[in-house]
Motif scaffolding. Structure first.
Motif, PDB file in Angstrom:
ATOM      1  N   GLY A 299       0.813  -1.202   0.000  1.00  0.00           N
ATOM      2  CA  GLY A 299       0.000   0.000   0.000  1.00  0.00           C
ATOM      3  C   GLY A 299       0.848   1.255   0.000  1.00  0.00           C
ATOM      4  O   GLY A 299       0.573   2.199  -0.745  1.00  0.00           O
ATOM      5  N   LEU A 300       1.901   1.259   0.816  1.00  0.00           N
ATOM      6  CA  LEU A 300       2.736   2.455   0.870  1.00  0.00           C
ATOM      7  C   LEU A 300       3.422   2.688  -0.473  1.00  0.00           C
ATOM      8  O   LEU A 300       3.507   3.811  -0.949  1.00  0.00           O
ATOM      9  CB  LEU A 300       3.775   2.330   1.991  1.00  0.00           C
ATOM     10  N   ARG A 301       3.893   1.592  -1.085  1.00  0.00           N
ATOM     11  CA  ARG A 301       4.538   1.764  -2.386  1.00  0.00           C
ATOM     12  C   ARG A 301       3.540   2.221  -3.448  1.00  0.00           C
ATOM     13  O   ARG A 301       3.836   3.100  -4.255  1.00  0.00           O
ATOM     14  CB  ARG A 301       5.197   0.463  -2.834  1.00  0.00           C
ATOM     15  N   ALA A 302       2.353   1.630  -3.426  1.00  0.00           N
ATOM     16  CA  ALA A 302       1.359   2.005  -4.427  1.00  0.00           C
ATOM     17  C   ALA A 302       0.902   3.447  -4.221  1.00  0.00           C
ATOM     18  O   ALA A 302       0.736   4.202  -5.173  1.00  0.00           O
ATOM     19  CB  ALA A 302       0.161   1.065  -4.355  1.00  0.00           C
ATOM     20  N   PHE A 303       0.723   3.822  -2.961  1.00  0.00           N
ATOM     21  CA  PHE A 303       0.324   5.197  -2.666  1.00  0.00           C
ATOM     22  C   PHE A 303       1.400   6.167  -3.144  1.00  0.00           C
ATOM     23  O   PHE A 303       1.115   7.193  -3.769  1.00  0.00           O
ATOM     24  CB  PHE A 303       0.081   5.333  -1.162  1.00  0.00           C
ATOM     25  N   THR A 304       2.671   5.802  -2.857  1.00  0.00           N
ATOM     26  CA  THR A 304       3.776   6.626  -3.340  1.00  0.00           C
ATOM     27  C   THR A 304       3.731   6.736  -4.861  1.00  0.00           C
ATOM     28  O   THR A 304       3.924   7.817  -5.421  1.00  0.00           O
ATOM     29  CB  THR A 304       5.119   6.006  -2.918  1.00  0.00           C
ATOM     30  N   ALA A 305       3.461   5.622  -5.520  1.00  0.00           N
ATOM     31  CA  ALA A 305       3.394   5.624  -6.981  1.00  0.00           C
ATOM     32  C   ALA A 305       2.301   6.568  -7.468  1.00  0.00           C
ATOM     33  O   ALA A 305       2.499   7.340  -8.408  1.00  0.00           O
ATOM     34  CB  ALA A 305       3.135   4.215  -7.496  1.00  0.00           C
ATOM     35  N   ALA A 306       1.146   6.537  -6.780  1.00  0.00           N
ATOM     36  CA  ALA A 306       0.032   7.393  -7.195  1.00  0.00           C
ATOM     37  C   ALA A 306       0.394   8.863  -7.031  1.00  0.00           C
ATOM     38  O   ALA A 306       0.125   9.694  -7.901  1.00  0.00           O
ATOM     39  CB  ALA A 306      -1.220   7.058  -6.392  1.00  0.00           C
ATOM     40  N   VAL A 307       1.049   9.190  -5.906  1.00  0.00           N
ATOM     41  CA  VAL A 307       1.430  10.586  -5.665  1.00  0.00           C
ATOM     42  C   VAL A 307       2.527  10.994  -6.642  1.00  0.00           C
ATOM     43  O   VAL A 307       2.525  12.100  -7.172  1.00  0.00           O
ATOM     44  CB  VAL A 307       1.900  10.768  -4.207  1.00  0.00           C
ATOM     45  N   LEU A 323       7.754   3.194 -12.255  1.00  0.00           N
ATOM     46  CA  LEU A 323       8.970   3.838 -11.745  1.00  0.00           C
ATOM     47  C   LEU A 323       9.333   3.307 -10.363  1.00  0.00           C
ATOM     48  O   LEU A 323      10.496   3.003 -10.086  1.00  0.00           O
ATOM     49  CB  LEU A 323       8.786   5.360 -11.685  1.00  0.00           C
ATOM     50  N   ILE A 324       8.312   3.197  -9.484  1.00  0.00           N
ATOM     51  CA  ILE A 324       8.585   2.702  -8.136  1.00  0.00           C
ATOM     52  C   ILE A 324       9.073   1.253  -8.199  1.00  0.00           C
ATOM     53  O   ILE A 324      10.000   0.858  -7.494  1.00  0.00           O
ATOM     54  CB  ILE A 324       7.323   2.813  -7.253  1.00  0.00           C
ATOM     55  N   GLY A 325       8.476   0.468  -9.098  1.00  0.00           N
ATOM     56  CA  GLY A 325       8.909  -0.921  -9.253  1.00  0.00           C
ATOM     57  C   GLY A 325      10.372  -0.998  -9.668  1.00  0.00           C
ATOM     58  O   GLY A 325      11.164  -1.762  -9.098  1.00  0.00           O
ATOM     59  N   LEU A 326      10.743  -0.160 -10.639  1.00  0.00           N
ATOM     60  CA  LEU A 326      12.128  -0.150 -11.117  1.00  0.00           C
ATOM     61  C   LEU A 326      13.075   0.291 -10.004  1.00  0.00           C
ATOM     62  O   LEU A 326      14.124  -0.314  -9.772  1.00  0.00           O
ATOM     63  CB  LEU A 326      12.256   0.798 -12.316  1.00  0.00           C
ATOM     64  N   LEU A 327      12.694   1.358  -9.320  1.00  0.00           N
ATOM     65  CA  LEU A 327      13.545   1.876  -8.254  1.00  0.00           C
ATOM     66  C   LEU A 327      13.741   0.836  -7.159  1.00  0.00           C
ATOM     67  O   LEU A 327      14.869   0.611  -6.691  1.00  0.00           O
ATOM     68  CB  LEU A 327      12.917   3.148  -7.661  1.00  0.00           C
ATOM     69  N   ALA A 328      12.631   0.163  -6.780  1.00  0.00           N
ATOM     70  CA  ALA A 328      12.725  -0.833  -5.709  1.00  0.00           C
ATOM     71  C   ALA A 328      13.626  -1.988  -6.131  1.00  0.00           C
ATOM     72  O   ALA A 328      14.463  -2.450  -5.354  1.00  0.00           O
ATOM     73  CB  ALA A 328      11.322  -1.339  -5.358  1.00  0.00           C
ATOM     74  N   ALA A 329      13.489  -2.421  -7.383  1.00  0.00           N
ATOM     75  CA  ALA A 329      14.319  -3.533  -7.857  1.00  0.00           C
ATOM     76  C   ALA A 329      15.788  -3.121  -7.887  1.00  0.00           C
ATOM     77  O   ALA A 329      16.676  -3.880  -7.488  1.00  0.00           O
ATOM     78  CB  ALA A 329      13.862  -3.960  -9.255  1.00  0.00           C
ATOM     79  N   PHE A 330      16.048  -1.900  -8.333  1.00  0.00           N
ATOM     80  CA  PHE A 330      17.415  -1.393  -8.393  1.00  0.00           C
ATOM     81  C   PHE A 330      18.016  -1.326  -6.995  1.00  0.00           C
ATOM     82  O   PHE A 330      19.145  -1.742  -6.757  1.00  0.00           O
ATOM     83  CB  PHE A 330      17.416  -0.011  -9.051  1.00  0.00           C
ATOM     84  N   SER A 331      17.198  -0.807  -6.071  1.00  0.00           N
ATOM     85  CA  SER A 331      17.680  -0.686  -4.695  1.00  0.00           C
ATOM     86  C   SER A 331      17.945  -2.055  -4.078  1.00  0.00           C
ATOM     87  O   SER A 331      18.938  -2.252  -3.386  1.00  0.00           O
ATOM     88  CB  SER A 331      16.664   0.090  -3.869  1.00  0.00           C
ATOM     89  N   TRP A 343      14.496   4.335   0.361  1.00  0.00           N
ATOM     90  CA  TRP A 343      14.799   4.978  -0.923  1.00  0.00           C
ATOM     91  C   TRP A 343      13.532   5.391  -1.648  1.00  0.00           C
ATOM     92  O   TRP A 343      13.461   6.474  -2.224  1.00  0.00           O
ATOM     93  CB  TRP A 343      15.633   4.029  -1.797  1.00  0.00           C
ATOM     94  N   VAL A 344      12.541   4.512  -1.617  1.00  0.00           N
ATOM     95  CA  VAL A 344      11.280   4.849  -2.281  1.00  0.00           C
ATOM     96  C   VAL A 344      10.733   6.165  -1.724  1.00  0.00           C
ATOM     97  O   VAL A 344      10.340   7.068  -2.460  1.00  0.00           O
ATOM     98  CB  VAL A 344      10.257   3.706  -2.095  1.00  0.00           C
ATOM     99  N   PHE A 345      10.741   6.273  -0.388  1.00  0.00           N
ATOM    100  CA  PHE A 345      10.162   7.485   0.197  1.00  0.00           C
ATOM    101  C   PHE A 345      11.063   8.690   0.022  1.00  0.00           C
ATOM    102  O   PHE A 345      10.583   9.817  -0.111  1.00  0.00           O
ATOM    103  CB  PHE A 345       9.827   7.257   1.664  1.00  0.00           C
ATOM    104  N   ALA A 346      12.386   8.476  -0.004  1.00  0.00           N
ATOM    105  CA  ALA A 346      13.289   9.599  -0.251  1.00  0.00           C
ATOM    106  C   ALA A 346      12.984  10.205  -1.618  1.00  0.00           C
ATOM    107  O   ALA A 346      12.887  11.429  -1.764  1.00  0.00           O
ATOM    108  CB  ALA A 346      14.741   9.134  -0.182  1.00  0.00           C
ATOM    109  N   ILE A 347      12.774   9.334  -2.612  1.00  0.00           N
ATOM    110  CA  ILE A 347      12.446   9.828  -3.949  1.00  0.00           C
ATOM    111  C   ILE A 347      11.124  10.588  -3.910  1.00  0.00           C
ATOM    112  O   ILE A 347      10.971  11.661  -4.494  1.00  0.00           O
ATOM    113  CB  ILE A 347      12.343   8.650  -4.946  1.00  0.00           C
ATOM    114  N   LEU A 348      10.168  10.038  -3.161  1.00  0.00           N
ATOM    115  CA  LEU A 348       8.875  10.707  -3.048  1.00  0.00           C
ATOM    116  C   LEU A 348       9.044  12.115  -2.476  1.00  0.00           C
ATOM    117  O   LEU A 348       8.504  13.089  -3.005  1.00  0.00           O
ATOM    118  CB  LEU A 348       7.930   9.897  -2.149  1.00  0.00           C
TER     119      LEU A 348
END
Lengths: 368, 288
Positions: A299-307, A323-331, A343-348
């Protein structure tokens, strides 16, 4: 009395570019300071990419597959936000429960890896239909019971209500997971991750060193993209889709145009819940395990993606999801998997500072 | 403006029948009485106006007719059945359309889509056929599109404007689009809330002619709120004057102009001619 120069301003004296520069430097400083702890070690990352560039391709493929599921969940957030400006925190837990429902249905039908492909196809189809209907009805019931009466209340009220519903659903998931007497598939421990039967074909479509692209990766990506395109077309061209957009843009005018706003909002929740059902089944099939608190991270990742994409914007949610999927996989591979959420939230945070409306958001908002 | 007249089904009743009747309608917001015990009737085929100083309760009255507010007291009868307490979408379905004082288009939709949204209640397709995109649904959408284009033509916007985003239209065109969108709901009674607000004299004259055409060609009954006295006196069959929520005068434009209560409401004292001149000035000052 001496006249003051007209260029002198009171209050915040710094021009905009200077403030942006200061912010950039501050963020850079924090990243340089905290980054290495969280796995940001540029020479090491560069070395590993140079040593095996193909891994990067593999990371991108994994990112796309996970991102497509995040995108589907993100659509649920963005649809609801677009129409009633509520962040439906219970959405991710609806998603979790639909995964439980899918597992229950598959367990009841009794298909597993050893079944024939025809049986598997029928089983998955039945699970999909049940999960979608279940998610849709659950989400719409939540709207009816927990949000509708609060529609004209201050915004915080339905938001807190949503968080409450989220906790209720999580506990429901925990309870469901403990019903091994009725559903043997749930295993011994209520809180433990449940094993989902591996029903997607594992055949390798393409392999080159570390790059492995399986049939199930392709199926996940294609299925998600198909649902997203269908949703986009639905909202753009059908009468109900137009009613949704009208309600999102101007609720009073929509009423005067003869649109039953309550019905349209309920339908939006149905749609979002149905998509959560799709995601619930796909996640189970793809990752192989589900757990009662998986709604939190998803949910947090999807919400971040929506924002990130611009909340209220359907195309933005899809873009943000990938984008979030790619970033998470890279991380996961190059930074440190423990720090992936950070990292996901830092980008957000960075994106919101410089582009508060999200990547595709416009002032005034292209809603729903 | 030359276009074929889109067929809006007339309800077949003879001119002179009462279409809308309000009896003792009152709206209170807490202690504030916005509309106080107003009686009002409009008959089939009339153009009637509601005028009054700012804050007189005109828009509140409109909002009660269209179901945005429920009257605190009183009855509203439209076409023989009670509409007080119905939801706005039910009232629209019953045949009352409206435009807003401050334009409320769907800004991010195209002109065509705005009109199509107006047709919402008149399209029959249910959820399952929509999801399945059955031939009947596709056919209905195609016909709706064609009719929406006709309406754009009829209000003088022309078909070429169809793909333009509503927010990019000029102010006058946005007003016309609002009328097209209201016509798309296939109303018997059309409520226009300050249709000429913010228009220059030329645009105002065009709108006045257009309102009369709506009545003459489409057989609509029209109720308007208007500040521009030239418009009101020029096209109204009947004028009702509200002040502090109460109806203080009603009659033909000439009768109302010479009513002492009206003059007092607007000015306190002074002749009708002087009052009219001042109001004209005021309405022009607003457009400047």
């Amino acid at each position: 009395m001496a006249t003051t120069s007209p260029t002198v301003r009171t209050g915040s004296a710094l021009p905009r570019w200077a403030r942006n520069l200061a912010l950039t430097l501050l963020i850079l400083y924090i990243v340089l300071l905290v980054g290495p702890i969280a796995g940001l070690d540029a020479p090491r990352i560069w070395q590993s990419i140079a040593a095996e560039p193909k891994t990067l391709v593999q990371v991108a493929l994994v990112g796309l597959a996970n991102g497509s599921i995040i995108a589907i969940i993100a659509l649920g957030y963005t649809l609801v936000y677009g129409i009633i400006e509520l962040i439906n925190f219970a959405h991710a837990d609806v998603f979790m429960l639909t995964a439980f429902m899918s597992l229950t249905v598959l367990g009841a039908i009794g298909v597993d890896q050893k079944s024939s492909s025809g049986q598997i196809f029928v089983g998955v189809l039945v699970a999909l239909v049940v999960a979608v209907l279940f998610g849709a009805l659950l989400n719409a019931s939540i709207e009816r019971l927990a949000y509708r009466r609060l529609r004209n209340a201050p915004r915080l009220a339905p938001l807190i209500s949503a968080i409450g519903v989220s906790f209720i659903l999580q506990n429901l998931g925990l309870f469901w997971g403990g019903l091994r007497i009725i559903f043997p598939v749930m295993g011994v421990n209520a809180a433990a991750p449940k094993t989902f039967p591996q029903l997607l074909p594992e055949g390798i479509l393409f392999q080159d060193g570390p790059i492995i692209f399986r049939q199930k990766d392709l199926i996940i990506i294609l299925a998600s993209v198909a649902f997203m395109i269908a949703l986009r077309l639905f909202v753009q061209y059908t009468r109900l889709g137009k009613a949704m957009r009208a309600t999102a843009q101007n609720r009073d005018a929509a009423k005067i145009m003869g649109i039953n706003v309550d019905t349209v909002i309920a339908f939006t929740f149905l749609l979002g819940g149905g998509l959560a059902g799709v995601a619930g089944l796909l996640v189970g099939l793809y990752n192989g395990t589900i757990v009662f608190n998986m709604g939190l991270t998803a949910g947090l990742r999807a919400f971040t993606a929506a924002v990130l994409g611009g909340i209220g914007n359907i195309t933005g949610a899809m873009l943000g999801g990938f984008l979030i999927g790619l970033l998470a996989a890279f991380s996961d591979v190059y930074f440190s998997s423990r720090w992936t959420n950070a990292w996901v939230f830092a980008i957000l945070v960075v994106i919101l500072i410089f582009r508060p409306l999200g990547l595709l958001g416009e002032a005034g908002g292209e809603k729903a | 403006m030359s276009a074929q007249v889109p067929s809006i089904p007339s309800n077949g009743s003879v001119n002179g029948n009462v279409l809308l009747e309000a009896k003792g309608v009152t709206k209170r917001f807490g202690g504030l009485v916005a509309v106080n015990n107003v009686d009002f009737t409009i008959t089939q085929g009339q153009i009637a106006s509601v005028i009054g100083p700012n804050g007189a309760g005109k828009t509140t009255f409109f909002n009660m007719i269209t179901g945005i507010y429920t009257p605190t007291e009183g009855t509203l009868t439209f076409n023989g059945s009670s509409i007080a307490g119905l939801k706005p979408n039910q009232i629209t379905a019953a045949g009352i359309g409206r435009t807003f004082q401050n334009i409320r288009l769907f800004a991010n939709m195209t002109a065509l889509e705005n009109v199509l949204v107006g047709m919402h209640t008149r399209l029959k397709a249910g959820l399952a056929p929509i999801l399945l995109q059955t031939p009947a649904v596709v056919h209905e959408e195609v016909r709706a599109r064609e009719r929406a284009l006709q309406l754009l033509d009829y209000v003088g916007l022309g078909r070429r404007i169809a793909p333009a985003a509503a927010r990019n239209l000029s102010y006058g065109d946005q007003r016309r689009l609002e009328v097209a969108r209201a016509l798309a709901t296939e109303p018997k009674l059309l409520l226009l809330d300050e249709p000429t607000a913010g228009m220059n004299p030329l645009e105002t004259a065009g709108m006045t002619t257009f309102i009369r055409r709506l009545r003459d060609e489409l057989g609509l009954t029209i109720l308007l709120i208007e500040h521009d006295m030239l418009v009101v006196m020029g096209i109204s069959d009947r004028v009702s004057v509200l002040d502090h929520g109460t109806k203080i005068a009603e009659g033909t434009p000439r009768e109302v102009q010479s009513s002492p209560q009206v003059i007092e409401a607007y000015l306190g004292q002074g002749g009708a001619e002087e009052k009219l001149a001042q109001m004209k000035e005021r309405s022009h000052a607003r457009t400047a």
